[in-house]
Design a protein around this motif. Structure first.
Motif, PDB file in Angstrom:
ATOM      1  N   GLN A  12      36.448  -2.848   3.610  1.00 16.55           N
ATOM      2  CA  GLN A  12      36.931  -3.631   4.743  1.00 16.55           C
ATOM      3  C   GLN A  12      36.921  -5.124   4.421  1.00 16.55           C
ATOM      4  OE1 GLN A  12      34.906  -2.853   8.423  1.00 16.55           O
ATOM      5  NE2 GLN A  12      35.230  -0.637   8.315  1.00 16.55           N
ATOM      6  N   ALA A  13      37.964  -5.808   4.829  1.00 16.64           N
ATOM      7  CA  ALA A  13      38.013  -7.263   4.686  1.00 16.64           C
ATOM      8  C   ALA A  13      36.969  -7.899   5.595  1.00 16.64           C
ATOM      9  CB  ALA A  13      39.403  -7.776   5.051  1.00 16.64           C
ATOM     10  N   LEU A  14      36.377  -8.983   5.143  1.00 15.75           N
ATOM     11  CA  LEU A  14      35.403  -9.701   5.968  1.00 15.75           C
ATOM     12  C   LEU A  14      36.071 -10.189   7.251  1.00 15.75           C
ATOM     13  CD1 LEU A  14      33.580 -11.866   3.259  1.00 15.75           C
ATOM     14  CD2 LEU A  14      32.621  -9.916   4.504  1.00 15.75           C
ATOM     15  N   ASP A  15      35.410  -9.951   8.361  1.00 19.33           N
ATOM     16  CA  ASP A  15      35.884 -10.418   9.665  1.00 19.33           C
ATOM     17  C   ASP A  15      35.274 -11.792   9.917  1.00 19.33           C
ATOM     18  OD1 ASP A  15      36.494 -10.930  12.299  1.00 19.33           O
ATOM     19  OD2 ASP A  15      35.892  -8.948  13.037  1.00 19.33           O
ATOM     20  N   THR A  16      36.078 -12.828   9.756  1.00 18.89           N
ATOM     21  CA  THR A  16      35.538 -14.182   9.853  1.00 18.89           C
ATOM     22  C   THR A  16      35.029 -14.516  11.252  1.00 18.89           C
ATOM     23  OG1 THR A  16      37.779 -15.030  10.208  1.00 18.89           O
ATOM     24  CG2 THR A  16      36.940 -15.079   7.953  1.00 18.89           C
ATOM     25  N   SER A  17      35.437 -13.760  12.267  1.00 19.13           N
ATOM     26  CA  SER A  17      34.930 -14.005  13.619  1.00 19.13           C
ATOM     27  C   SER A  17      33.483 -13.546  13.772  1.00 19.13           C
ATOM     28  CB  SER A  17      35.807 -13.291  14.657  1.00 19.13           C
ATOM     29  OG  SER A  17      35.639 -11.885  14.592  1.00 19.13           O
ATOM     30  N   LYS A  18      32.999 -12.773  12.794  1.00 15.91           N
ATOM     31  CA  LYS A  18      31.619 -12.286  12.813  1.00 15.91           C
ATOM     32  C   LYS A  18      30.795 -12.893  11.678  1.00 15.91           C
ATOM     33  CE  LYS A  18      32.989  -7.862  14.888  1.00 15.91           C
ATOM     34  NZ  LYS A  18      33.028  -6.391  14.720  1.00 15.91           N
ATOM     35  N   ALA A  19      31.145 -14.105  11.299  1.00 15.93           N
ATOM     36  CA  ALA A  19      30.498 -14.737  10.145  1.00 15.93           C
ATOM     37  C   ALA A  19      28.975 -14.799  10.269  1.00 15.93           C
ATOM     38  CB  ALA A  19      31.078 -16.128   9.914  1.00 15.93           C
ATOM     39  N   PRO A  20      28.397 -15.232  11.403  1.00 17.17           N
ATOM     40  CA  PRO A  20      26.926 -15.300  11.463  1.00 17.17           C
ATOM     41  C   PRO A  20      26.262 -13.934  11.267  1.00 17.17           C
ATOM     42  CG  PRO A  20      27.906 -16.604  13.212  1.00 17.17           C
ATOM     43  CD  PRO A  20      29.016 -15.815  12.614  1.00 17.17           C
ATOM     44  N   GLU A  21      26.805 -12.899  11.912  1.00 16.02           N
ATOM     45  CA  GLU A  21      26.211 -11.564  11.794  1.00 16.02           C
ATOM     46  C   GLU A  21      26.324 -11.027  10.367  1.00 16.02           C
ATOM     47  OE1 GLU A  21      27.449 -12.271  16.015  1.00 16.02           O
ATOM     48  OE2 GLU A  21      28.433 -12.502  14.058  1.00 16.02           O
ATOM     49  N   LEU A  22      27.478 -11.230   9.748  1.00 18.09           N
ATOM     50  CA  LEU A  22      27.663 -10.761   8.374  1.00 18.09           C
ATOM     51  C   LEU A  22      26.793 -11.535   7.395  1.00 18.09           C
ATOM     52  CD1 LEU A  22      31.545 -10.290   8.398  1.00 18.09           C
ATOM     53  CD2 LEU A  22      29.835  -8.480   8.147  1.00 18.09           C
ATOM     54  N   LEU A  23      26.618 -12.812   7.640  1.00 17.12           N
ATOM     55  CA  LEU A  23      25.768 -13.632   6.796  1.00 17.12           C
ATOM     56  C   LEU A  23      24.323 -13.159   6.882  1.00 17.12           C
ATOM     57  CD1 LEU A  23      25.769 -16.029   4.876  1.00 17.12           C
ATOM     58  CD2 LEU A  23      25.551 -17.543   6.851  1.00 17.12           C
ATOM     59  N   GLN A  24      23.859 -12.870   8.085  1.00 17.53           N
ATOM     60  CA  GLN A  24      22.503 -12.348   8.259  1.00 17.53           C
ATOM     61  C   GLN A  24      22.338 -11.012   7.538  1.00 17.53           C
ATOM     62  OE1 GLN A  24      21.251 -10.725  12.159  1.00 17.53           O
ATOM     63  NE2 GLN A  24      19.569 -12.203  12.098  1.00 17.53           N
ATOM     64  N   GLN A  25      23.342 -10.140   7.660  1.00 17.06           N
ATOM     65  CA  GLN A  25      23.295  -8.842   6.991  1.00 17.06           C
ATOM     66  C   GLN A  25      23.235  -9.006   5.470  1.00 17.06           C
ATOM     67  OE1 GLN A  25      26.689  -6.320   7.754  1.00 17.06           O
ATOM     68  NE2 GLN A  25      25.755  -4.521   6.811  1.00 17.06           N
ATOM     69  N   ALA A  26      23.987  -9.956   4.939  1.00 19.28           N
ATOM     70  CA  ALA A  26      23.990 -10.187   3.492  1.00 19.28           C
ATOM     71  C   ALA A  26      22.632 -10.682   3.004  1.00 19.28           C
ATOM     72  CB  ALA A  26      25.082 -11.191   3.129  1.00 19.28           C
ATOM     73  N   ILE A  27      22.040 -11.585   3.748  1.00 17.53           N
ATOM     74  CA  ILE A  27      20.721 -12.110   3.382  1.00 17.53           C
ATOM     75  C   ILE A  27      19.693 -10.977   3.324  1.00 17.53           C
ATOM     76  CG2 ILE A  27      18.792 -13.500   4.280  1.00 17.53           C
ATOM     77  CD1 ILE A  27      20.842 -15.188   2.895  1.00 17.53           C
ATOM     78  N   LEU A  28      19.724 -10.100   4.328  1.00 23.88           N
ATOM     79  CA  LEU A  28      18.775  -8.985   4.361  1.00 23.88           C
ATOM     80  C   LEU A  28      19.057  -7.993   3.233  1.00 23.88           C
ATOM     81  CD1 LEU A  28      18.556  -8.383   8.222  1.00 23.88           C
ATOM     82  CD2 LEU A  28      16.849  -9.479   6.740  1.00 23.88           C
ATOM     83  N   ALA A  29      20.330  -7.735   2.941  1.00 19.27           N
ATOM     84  CA  ALA A  29      20.681  -6.817   1.860  1.00 19.27           C
ATOM     85  C   ALA A  29      20.172  -7.328   0.518  1.00 19.27           C
ATOM     86  CB  ALA A  29      22.195  -6.631   1.801  1.00 19.27           C
ATOM     87  N   LEU A  30      20.086  -8.646   0.371  1.00 17.70           N
ATOM     88  CA  LEU A  30      19.570  -9.247  -0.856  1.00 17.70           C
ATOM     89  C   LEU A  30      18.045  -9.316  -0.880  1.00 17.70           C
ATOM     90  CD1 LEU A  30      22.230 -12.098  -1.166  1.00 17.70           C
ATOM     91  CD2 LEU A  30      21.894 -10.234  -2.806  1.00 17.70           C
ATOM     92  N   GLY A  31      17.403  -8.714   0.119  1.00 19.39           N
ATOM     93  CA  GLY A  31      15.947  -8.638   0.151  1.00 19.39           C
ATOM     94  C   GLY A  31      15.255  -9.904   0.593  1.00 19.39           C
ATOM     95  N   GLN A  32      16.016 -10.850   1.136  1.00 16.46           N
ATOM     96  CA  GLN A  32      15.438 -12.131   1.515  1.00 16.46           C
ATOM     97  C   GLN A  32      14.876 -12.085   2.937  1.00 16.46           C
ATOM     98  OE1 GLN A  32      15.451 -14.597  -1.061  1.00 16.46           O
ATOM     99  NE2 GLN A  32      16.096 -12.689  -2.039  1.00 16.46           N
ATOM    100  N   PRO A  33      13.974 -13.010   3.281  1.00 14.46           N
ATOM    101  CA  PRO A  33      13.449 -13.059   4.655  1.00 14.46           C
ATOM    102  C   PRO A  33      14.580 -13.257   5.658  1.00 14.46           C
ATOM    103  CG  PRO A  33      12.156 -14.468   3.184  1.00 14.46           C
ATOM    104  CD  PRO A  33      13.352 -14.024   2.405  1.00 14.46           C
ATOM    105  N   ASN A  34      14.392 -12.706   6.834  1.00 19.67           N
ATOM    106  CA  ASN A  34      15.414 -12.793   7.875  1.00 19.67           C
ATOM    107  C   ASN A  34      15.681 -14.256   8.260  1.00 19.67           C
ATOM    108  OD1 ASN A  34      17.264 -11.869   9.774  1.00 19.67           O
ATOM    109  ND2 ASN A  34      15.729 -11.752  11.382  1.00 19.67           N
ATOM    110  N   ILE A  35      16.901 -14.513   8.672  1.00 23.22           N
ATOM    111  CA  ILE A  35      17.266 -15.821   9.213  1.00 23.22           C
ATOM    112  C   ILE A  35      17.852 -15.606  10.599  1.00 23.22           C
ATOM    113  CG2 ILE A  35      17.639 -17.038   7.031  1.00 23.22           C
ATOM    114  CD1 ILE A  35      20.570 -16.335   7.197  1.00 23.22           C
ATOM    115  N   GLU A  36      17.599 -16.533  11.490  1.00 23.08           N
ATOM    116  CA  GLU A  36      18.074 -16.403  12.857  1.00 23.08           C
ATOM    117  C   GLU A  36      19.574 -16.680  12.933  1.00 23.08           C
ATOM    118  OE1 GLU A  36      15.800 -18.984  15.319  1.00 23.08           O
ATOM    119  OE2 GLU A  36      13.870 -18.047  14.812  1.00 23.08           O
ATOM    120  N   LEU A  37      20.233 -15.985  13.862  1.00 23.50           N
ATOM    121  CA  LEU A  37      21.664 -16.215  14.065  1.00 23.50           C
ATOM    122  C   LEU A  37      21.900 -17.626  14.589  1.00 23.50           C
ATOM    123  CD1 LEU A  37      22.766 -12.823  15.675  1.00 23.50           C
ATOM    124  CD2 LEU A  37      23.319 -13.656  13.383  1.00 23.50           C
TER     125      LEU A  37
END
Length: 287
Positions: A232-257
Motif C-alpha cells: 500500500q502507498a503511504l497515506d500522507t493524511s495519516k503521517a503522525p500515526e504511520l510515523l509512530q508505527q514506524a518508530i515502534l517497528a524499529l524497536g525504539q521508545p514510543n513517541i507521542e502523536l
C-alpha cells in the motif's frame, strides 16, 4: 569523520511502509550523530518509472516533515557523470563490452565471463565490470560481518545495459561519492548489493562507507513489502500515526502523536540502534 547519510528511493512505485522505515532510520541515525541527511531520487531505470511516483515521494517528504540538508537530486539529470566514470573504468581496463542476451545466459545467475576476452566494440553492447576471485568483507552495524566472493557468487556484472540504461550499482556508487556520503542506512534486501558497490568503489579509489541494513517489513503472505508485491502507498493524511508505527517497528521508545516534525525530533533524541530488532525480517505483519 563527519556524518552524511541519505535516503534514496526509486520511483518504480509509490513509497510504502518499508520505505518509511528506511527514511526514519536513516534520518534519525544521521541527526543523532549531528550529521546531514540528503535525499536522492534513483531514477536511472527510466522504463520502470511508475507514473506520478516521483511526485508521491516528494509529497511524503513534505507530509512527514523530513528536512533534507541539501537540494534533492535526481539521477536522470546526472547521466553524463556516470558516462565519465565509465570512461575512467575503460581507461584502466576494468570493464568490457558484452553481447550476451538474457536468452543466451539462460537461468544461470553466475556470469561465466563469456565476453571478457573478446575485446568487443563498446557501441550498442552491455558493459560489464571485471571482478576478482577474492573475499570482500565488511562489518554491517546491525547485521555483523558480511563476506562475499563475487567471482564465485555472481561473476562480472553489468554497469550499463545494452539499451543504454545505467545500472543501479554504478549510479549509487558514483553519487554516494560525489555527495560525500559516509553512512548508508537501507533495507536488508540490498545487503547482497554491498560487496559489488565496495568492489566498484575500490577500483575508483573511493573511500569505504559505513553500512547498516535494516530488517524488512513483511506482509501477511510472508513477502517483503515492495512495489512488486503491491504494498500500500503511504497515506500522507495519516503521517503522525504511520510515523509512530514506524518508530515502534524499529524497536525504539514510543513517541507521542504530534506534528511529524516534533515527533521526529523526539525520535532522534531517543534513537538507539541497539534496540533495532536483529535479523533480516521484522516479526510483525505490515501493510
Amino acid at each position: 569523520m563527519s556524518y552524511i547519510g541519505r535516503f534514496a528511493p526509486s520511483p518504480t512505485g509509490p513509497l510504502h511502509f518499508g520505505s518509511l522505515l528506511t527514511a526514519v532510520a536513516s534520518y534519525c541515525d544521521a541527526k543523532t550523530n549531528h550529521g546531514k541527511w540528503l535525499v536522492r531520487i534513483e531514477d536511472t531505470d527510466i522504463p520502470r518509472i511508475y507514473p506520478h511516483s516521483e511526485a508521491h515521494i516528494l509529497s511524503c517528504i513534505d507530509a512527514f516533515q523530513f528536512e533534507p540538508d541539501a537540494e534533492i537530486i535526481f539521477q536522470k539529470d546526472r547521466l553524463d557523470l556516470y558516462e565519465q566514470v565509465l570512461e575512467q573504468l575503460k581507461q584502466i581496463q576494468a570493464v568490457y563490452a558484452c553481447q550476451c542476451t538474457r536468452k543466451m545466459l539462460g537461468s544461470n545467475h553466475i556470469y561465466a565471463g563469456t565476453c571478457r576476452d573478446l575485446h568487443l566494440d563498446f557501441n550498442q553492447q552491455a558493459i560489464r565490470l571485471k571482478v576478482a576471485d577474492q573475499l570482500i568483507c565488511f562489518d554491517d552495524r546491525l547485521q555483523g560481518q558480511q563476506c562475499s566472493n563475487l567471482h564465485h557468487e555472481l561473476g562480472d556484472f553489468v554497469l550499463k545495459r545494452r539499451d543504454g540504461i545505467i545500472s543501479y550499482q554504478l549510479a549509487v556508487v558514483v553519487d554516494d561519492y560525489l555527495q560525500g556520503i559516509t553512512h548508508v542506512v537501507r533495507g536488508a534486501d540490498l545487503l547482497d548489493n554491498t560487496a559489488r558497490q565496495i568492489w566498484l568503489g575500490s577500483l575508483l579509489n573511493y573511500p569505504t562507507l559505513s553500512y547498516m541494513h535494516l530488517p524488512l517489513a513483511m506482509n501477511d503472505q510472508g513477502q517483503k513489502l515492495s512495489k512488486q508485491n503491491m504494498a500500500q502507498a503511504l497515506d500522507t493524511s495519516k503521517a503522525p500515526e504511520l510515523l509512530q508505527q514506524a518508530i515502534l517497528a524499529l524497536g525504539q521508545p514510543n513517541i507521542e502523536l504530534d506534528q511529524p516534525r516534533i515527533m521526529l525530533k523526539q525520535a532522534v533524541q531517543q534513537w538507539n540502534i541497539a534496540l533495532i530488532p536483529k535479523g533480516i525480517h521484522l516479526a510483525g505483519i505490515y501493510l
